[in-house]
Design an enzyme around this catalytic site. Structure first.
Site, mmCIF file in Angstrom:
data_model
loop_
_atom_site.group_PDB
_atom_site.id
_atom_site.type_symbol
_atom_site.label_atom_id
_atom_site.label_comp_id
_atom_site.label_asym_id
_atom_site.label_seq_id
_atom_site.Cartn_x
_atom_site.Cartn_y
_atom_site.Cartn_z
ATOM 1 N N TYR A 38 0.525 -1.582 0.198
ATOM 2 C CA TYR A 38 0.539 0.303 -0.005
ATOM 3 C C TYR A 38 1.038 1.369 0.084
ATOM 4 O O TYR A 38 2.158 1.314 0.263
ATOM 5 C CB TYR A 38 -1.077 -0.252 0.856
ATOM 6 C CG TYR A 38 -0.075 0.383 2.870
ATOM 7 C CD1 TYR A 38 0.466 -0.847 3.040
ATOM 8 C CD2 TYR A 38 -0.183 2.200 2.826
ATOM 9 C CE1 TYR A 38 0.997 0.092 4.458
ATOM 10 C CE2 TYR A 38 -0.097 2.154 4.174
ATOM 11 C CZ TYR A 38 0.645 1.210 4.580
ATOM 12 O OH TYR A 38 1.511 1.737 6.786
ATOM 13 N N LYS A 45 5.810 -1.232 2.005
ATOM 14 C CA LYS A 45 5.955 -1.373 2.761
ATOM 15 C C LYS A 45 4.338 -2.380 2.605
ATOM 16 O O LYS A 45 2.986 -1.840 1.445
ATOM 17 C CB LYS A 45 4.606 0.071 1.979
ATOM 18 C CG LYS A 45 4.286 1.365 3.147
ATOM 19 C CD LYS A 45 3.915 2.883 2.899
ATOM 20 C CE LYS A 45 3.089 3.376 3.276
ATOM 21 N NZ LYS A 45 3.141 3.501 4.625
ATOM 22 N N HIS A 88 -1.098 -21.258 0.153
ATOM 23 C CA HIS A 88 0.374 -20.357 0.419
ATOM 24 C C HIS A 88 0.821 -19.287 -0.686
ATOM 25 O O HIS A 88 1.248 -18.882 -0.906
ATOM 26 C CB HIS A 88 1.334 -20.928 1.225
ATOM 27 C CG HIS A 88 0.213 -20.835 3.038
ATOM 28 N ND1 HIS A 88 -0.285 -21.686 3.422
ATOM 29 C CD2 HIS A 88 0.894 -20.366 3.881
ATOM 30 C CE1 HIS A 88 -0.797 -21.649 4.620
ATOM 31 N NE2 HIS A 88 -0.099 -20.870 5.156
ATOM 32 N N ARG A 124 8.532 4.015 -5.008
ATOM 33 C CA ARG A 124 8.391 3.008 -3.951
ATOM 34 C C ARG A 124 7.239 1.960 -3.980
ATOM 35 O O ARG A 124 7.380 0.409 -3.196
ATOM 36 C CB ARG A 124 8.166 3.976 -2.317
ATOM 37 C CG ARG A 124 8.246 3.043 -0.575
ATOM 38 C CD ARG A 124 8.399 3.360 0.217
ATOM 39 N NE ARG A 124 6.667 4.170 0.519
ATOM 40 C CZ ARG A 124 6.835 5.041 1.617
ATOM 41 N NH1 ARG A 124 7.522 5.611 2.661
ATOM 42 N NH2 ARG A 124 5.481 5.563 1.646
ATOM 43 N N ARG A 184 -7.396 -20.494 -1.428
ATOM 44 C CA ARG A 184 -6.598 -19.810 -0.118
ATOM 45 C C ARG A 184 -5.587 -21.105 -0.309
ATOM 46 O O ARG A 184 -5.439 -22.314 -0.530
ATOM 47 C CB ARG A 184 -7.122 -20.787 1.196
ATOM 48 C CG ARG A 184 -5.846 -19.726 1.910
ATOM 49 C CD ARG A 184 -6.518 -20.047 3.130
ATOM 50 N NE ARG A 184 -5.773 -19.366 4.710
ATOM 51 C CZ ARG A 184 -4.961 -20.260 5.309
ATOM 52 N NH1 ARG A 184 -4.359 -21.739 4.443
ATOM 53 N NH2 ARG A 184 -4.013 -20.093 6.053
HETATM 54 N N1 PDD Z 1 3.354 5.318 7.374
HETATM 55 N N2 PDD Z 1 7.758 3.755 8.854
HETATM 56 C C1 PDD Z 1 6.413 3.027 8.969
HETATM 57 C C2 PDD Z 1 6.590 2.064 9.467
HETATM 58 C C3 PDD Z 1 5.086 3.775 8.387
HETATM 59 O O1 PDD Z 1 4.532 2.841 8.144
HETATM 60 C C4 PDD Z 1 5.448 5.277 7.664
HETATM 61 C C5 PDD Z 1 3.886 5.223 6.402
HETATM 62 C C6 PDD Z 1 6.564 5.630 7.572
HETATM 63 C C7 PDD Z 1 6.881 7.232 7.342
HETATM 64 O O2 PDD Z 1 7.028 7.347 5.868
HETATM 65 P P1 PDD Z 1 5.877 8.259 5.087
HETATM 66 O O3 PDD Z 1 6.780 9.561 5.379
HETATM 67 O O4 PDD Z 1 6.713 7.690 3.580
HETATM 68 O O5 PDD Z 1 5.004 8.814 5.673
HETATM 69 C C8 PDD Z 1 7.833 5.077 8.679
HETATM 70 C C9 PDD Z 1 1.739 6.341 6.688
HETATM 71 C C10 PDD Z 1 1.422 7.132 6.798
HETATM 72 C C11 PDD Z 1 0.631 4.836 6.797
HETATM 73 O O6 PDD Z 1 0.653 3.732 7.162
HETATM 74 O O7 PDD Z 1 -0.497 5.557 7.099
#
Ligand code: PDD
Length: 289
Positions: A35, A153, A108, A54, A106
């Protein structure tokens, strides 16, 4: 929420209440997806290129392909459409984008490679945390029990959720995570601290998310002659912190003035923190130009 509340799911723009995904979606069953969260000011997604890059990296890292040659840029176009449809062209908003490996019985291992991913995008009105930005926020320390690819992410946020909830229950805004005796980052933010006059943060490796705010701030900091030292803060250095702050798309630069119920430095936002807060605020206001 906004009055129209239209979201995008797999090619359709629909009211949020009518949006549907299958119970066999791999995002639901395995957390098998990635995400992004973007900040929007007056219809301009801030640092969109960084977020697109990213997202590409996260998708490649977990081996999910967007269907039909779609690109992260095309998802930003959809988000722009949602901003228009939802009447969010003025003021502040956020964009949430999620891509999962799709819907399959489902198992894995991966489904066949031609299975289309599930793409979900929504937008929302956003109000910055202005009070904590002024006064500074409380935080706690918490063990970092996450996996070895925190640079991606992904939707697998259970350790973040649990630490964040513990912080909330202890009256804190954020949990500062500690792995192998060093501060990594927060549950939704990156952490920076000043030790003996130098600004330190964890290096951008597999133990932290490479925050977009972190990257933007690095470039902005240079313009005011401030450099980051990417030597992580060790747990035993915490009592020597004179300033502490966190960064994130929805938190900007937020001072942390109490940690585990003890004051950080003088117990109020430090000078370096306030300077960086100012340069980031100016950059956001100018649309990042
Ligand atoms: N979170 N570290 C983690 C674990 C994060 O989930 C986030 C962002 C950041 C900061 O990254 P950025 O500057 O790109 O927002 C650091 C988002 C905002 C969220 O999960 O809602």
């Amino acid at each position: 929420m906004n009055s129209k509340d239209i979201v995008y799911v797999n090619g359709a723009f629909v009211p949020r209440a009518e949006a549907r995904i299958s119970v066999e979606d791999r995002g639901f069953v395995f957390g098998d997806g990635v995400y992004e969260v973007l900040r929007v000011i007056n219809a301009r997604p801030f640092a969109a290129k960084f977020h697109n890059d990213r997202l590409k990296r996260s998708l490649e890292g977990v081996r999910i392909s967007l269907a039909g040659g779609a690109s992260p840029e095309s998802l930003t176009e959809i988000a722009n459409q949602l901003l228009r449809d939802n009447g969010l062209l003025q003021g502040e908003a956020t964009i949430y984008m999620q891509v999962t490996r799709g819907v399959a019985t489902r198992a894995h291992n991966f489904p066949p490679p031609d299975l289309p991913p599930t793409i979900y995008i929504s937008v929302a009105r956003f109000t910055p945390y202005s009070e904590f930005a002024q006064t500074g926020a409380p935080a706690i320390t918490h063990p970092d029990i996450r996996w070895g690819r925190c640079d991606l992410k992904t939707l697998n946020l259970l350790p973040n959720v649990l630490a964040s909830q513990t912080a909330k229950e202890r009256g804190a805004f954020e949990a500062m995570l500690i792995r192998d005796g060093v501060v990594t980052e927060g549950t939704k933010t990156n952490f920076f601290g000043v030790v003996d006059g130098s600004l330190r943060t964890h290096p951008s490796d597999t133990h932290i998310l490479p925050g977009i705010t972190r990257s933007v701030l690095r470039d902005l900091a240079r313009t005011v002659n401030i450099d980051f030292d990417e030597t992580p803060i060790r747990a035993e250095e915490i009592p020597r912190l004179s300033e502490l702050f966190l960064t994130g798309t929805t938190t900007d630069v937020m001072p942390v003035v109490r940690l585990d119920d003890k004051p950080v430095g003088k117990g109020k936002p430090g000078e370096l923190t306030k300077k960086l807060q100012r340069v980031l605020a100016e950059s956001l206001a100018s649309g990042g130009d």
